[in-house]
Design a protein around this motif. Structure first.
Motif, short mmCIF file in Angstrom:
data_model
loop_
_atom_site.label_atom_id
_atom_site.label_comp_id
_atom_site.label_asym_id
_atom_site.label_seq_id
_atom_site.Cartn_x
_atom_site.Cartn_y
_atom_site.Cartn_z
N MET A 8 -10.10 -36.50 67.96
CA MET A 8 -8.94 -36.55 67.10
C MET A 8 -8.94 -37.84 66.26
N THR A 9 -9.60 -38.88 66.71
CA THR A 9 -9.61 -40.16 66.01
C THR A 9 -10.24 -40.08 64.62
N PRO A 10 -11.35 -39.38 64.41
CA PRO A 10 -11.92 -39.33 63.06
C PRO A 10 -10.96 -38.71 62.03
N MET A 11 -10.09 -37.81 62.45
CA MET A 11 -9.15 -37.21 61.51
C MET A 11 -8.11 -38.23 61.05
N TRP A 12 -7.76 -39.19 61.91
CA TRP A 12 -6.81 -40.22 61.50
C TRP A 12 -7.42 -41.12 60.45
N ILE A 13 -8.73 -41.29 60.49
CA ILE A 13 -9.40 -42.08 59.47
C ILE A 13 -9.26 -41.40 58.11
N VAL A 14 -9.36 -40.09 58.09
CA VAL A 14 -9.18 -39.33 56.85
C VAL A 14 -7.75 -39.49 56.34
N VAL A 15 -6.78 -39.45 57.24
CA VAL A 15 -5.37 -39.60 56.85
C VAL A 15 -5.13 -40.98 56.25
N LEU B 137 -0.34 -29.23 60.42
CA LEU B 137 -1.33 -28.20 60.75
C LEU B 137 -2.36 -28.71 61.76
N MET B 138 -2.72 -30.00 61.69
CA MET B 138 -3.67 -30.55 62.66
C MET B 138 -3.09 -30.57 64.06
N ASN B 139 -1.78 -30.73 64.19
CA ASN B 139 -1.14 -30.80 65.50
C ASN B 139 -0.74 -29.44 66.05
N THR B 140 -0.98 -28.36 65.33
CA THR B 140 -0.59 -27.04 65.80
C THR B 140 -1.23 -26.68 67.14
N PRO B 141 -2.54 -26.87 67.34
CA PRO B 141 -3.11 -26.54 68.66
C PRO B 141 -2.48 -27.34 69.80
N MET B 142 -2.16 -28.61 69.54
CA MET B 142 -1.55 -29.43 70.58
C MET B 142 -0.15 -28.94 70.91
N ARG B 143 0.62 -28.55 69.87
CA ARG B 143 1.96 -28.03 70.11
C ARG B 143 1.90 -26.73 70.90
N ARG B 144 0.96 -25.86 70.57
CA ARG B 144 0.82 -24.60 71.30
C ARG B 144 0.44 -24.84 72.75
N ARG B 145 -0.46 -25.80 73.00
CA ARG B 145 -0.87 -26.11 74.36
C ARG B 145 0.31 -26.64 75.16
N ARG B 146 1.12 -27.52 74.57
CA ARG B 146 2.31 -28.04 75.26
C ARG B 146 3.31 -26.93 75.56
N LEU B 147 3.48 -26.01 74.62
CA LEU B 147 4.40 -24.90 74.82
C LEU B 147 3.92 -24.01 75.96
N ARG B 148 2.62 -23.70 75.99
CA ARG B 148 2.07 -22.89 77.09
C ARG B 148 2.23 -23.59 78.43
N GLU B 149 2.00 -24.90 78.46
CA GLU B 149 2.16 -25.64 79.71
C GLU B 149 3.62 -25.64 80.17
N ALA B 150 4.55 -25.79 79.23
CA ALA B 150 5.97 -25.77 79.58
C ALA B 150 6.38 -24.39 80.09
N GLU B 151 5.86 -23.34 79.46
CA GLU B 151 6.17 -21.99 79.93
C GLU B 151 5.58 -21.74 81.29
N ALA B 152 4.38 -22.26 81.54
CA ALA B 152 3.75 -22.08 82.84
C ALA B 152 4.54 -22.81 83.93
N ARG B 153 5.04 -24.01 83.61
CA ARG B 153 5.85 -24.74 84.59
C ARG B 153 7.16 -24.01 84.85
N ALA B 154 7.74 -23.43 83.81
CA ALA B 154 9.01 -22.72 83.99
C ALA B 154 8.81 -21.39 84.72
N ALA B 155 7.64 -20.80 84.60
CA ALA B 155 7.39 -19.51 85.23
C ALA B 155 7.17 -19.64 86.73
N VAL B 156 6.73 -20.77 87.19
CA VAL B 156 6.51 -20.97 88.62
C VAL B 156 7.86 -21.19 89.27
N PRO B 157 8.29 -20.25 90.13
CA PRO B 157 9.61 -20.42 90.76
C PRO B 157 9.55 -21.56 91.78
#
Length: 100
Positions: A1-8, A51-71
């Motif tokens: 992810m660091t090389p993309m910050w250089i572009v920014v 747009l660069m952070n979309t995969p990270m947001r999706r991964r966090r959402l899936r992890e939060a849903e997985a934590r909520a799904a475990v009773p």
């Protein structure tokens, strides 16, 4: 992810230099430099970073849903309650069909 910050950072540097050239050029104005900075620098970079952070947001959402799904087990029994999902119980007896 660091090389993309250089572009920014490089993109912002170029956009700032364009804005400075626009603002202090012979035919330029401060307002033109501000709009150059916003339209060539801030707006495209906001979109690219989002747009660069979309995969990270999706991964966090899936992890939060997985934590909520475990009773969570109750402290006294150590087992899961049967209706821990919070949904109402369905009909226990299936309805009868009419014969044709």
């Amino acid at each position: 992810m660091t090389p993309m910050w250089i572009v920014v950072i490089a993109w912002m540097y170029v956009a700032v230099m364009m804005a400075v050239a626009e603002a202090f050029g012979p035919q330029g104005s401060i307002l033109g430099g501000l709009f150059t900075l916003l339209l060539y620098g801030v707006a495209p970079l906001a979109l690219v970073i989002y747009l660069m952070n979309t995969p990270m947001r999706r991964r966090r959402l899936r992890e939060a849903e997985a934590r909520a799904a475990v009773p969570e087990a109750s402290a006294d029994s150590g087992s899961v309650q049967p209706d821990a999902g919070g949904l109402p119980a369905g009909d226990a007896i299936a309805p009868e069909r009419k014969e044709p």
